[in-house]
Design a protein around this motif. Structure first.
Motif, PDB file in Angstrom:
ATOM      1  N   SER A  23       1.275   3.974  -3.142  1.00  0.00           N
ATOM      2  CA  SER A  23       0.629   5.418  -2.919  1.00  0.00           C
ATOM      3  C   SER A  23       2.007   6.359  -3.086  1.00  0.00           C
ATOM      4  N   SER A  24       3.025   5.983  -3.069  1.00  0.00           N
ATOM      5  CA  SER A  24       4.288   6.825  -3.397  1.00  0.00           C
ATOM      6  C   SER A  24       4.664   7.128  -4.911  1.00  0.00           C
ATOM      7  N   ASP A  56       0.897  -1.162   0.012  1.00  0.00           N
ATOM      8  CA  ASP A  56      -0.169   0.033   0.153  1.00  0.00           C
ATOM      9  C   ASP A  56       1.002   1.206   0.147  1.00  0.00           C
TER      10      ASP A  56
END
Length: 156
Positions: free
Chosen positions: A155-156, A151
């Motif tokens: 998301s980065s 996750d």
């Protein structure tokens, strides 16, 4: 496909018993064959040994990503093994391996196989992922760590 889908708790083994690379391949493939009721143990092992003969998959400190392709597989699968004592692996750095991310894929899924290897490599760049993974005492905990860091990676 996400890594947490590839490495479900039933295909995660904490406390591998093997001491060396050949034994650990057998131990992990045996777990896969038992969980997935796959009768093609020898063919799957041969695909792992064939890939490993080209170059060690002990890729970075304490981590190996053995993988193979076999027509006896209908999907891509992952087996995660954690060793407490370390495995003599003939790794590129000469050090023992503690975490093994085994990938098994059908011959026809090369592109998907490479995408998953790339995603796994991204997770392995985070040293916190490795240390938190090794600290887990059961397969459910290891699964949660994979999910958490995937996750973060996405998301980065």
């Amino acid at each position: 496909m996400f890594l947490y889908e590839l490495f479900p708790p039933e295909l995660i083994k904490i406390g591998l018993e093997s001491d060396d690379k050949d034994e650990v391949f057998e131990e992990m493939v045996d777990q896969f064959c038992q969980v997935k009721n796959n009768q093609n143990r020898e063919e799957i092992l041969a695909s792992i040994y064939d890939r490993e003969s080209k170059m060690s998959t002990g890729i970075q400190k304490g981590i190996a990503v053995p993988h193979g392709k076999s027509d006896s597989l209908d999907n891509i699968y992952g087996i995660l093994g954690i060793s407490r004592k370390g495995i003599d692996y003939d790794a590129l750095d000469g050090q023992p391996v503690y975490a093994l991310f085994m990938l098994l894929a059908p011959q026809k899924d090369s592109e998907k196989h490479l995408r998953l290897l790339k995603r796994l490599a991204g997770l392995l760049e985070n040293p916190d992922f490795y240390s938190e993974l090794l600290a887990q005492t059961d397969s459910q905990g290891a699964y949660k760590i994979i999910r958490k860091y995937e996750d973060i990676f996405i998301s980065s």
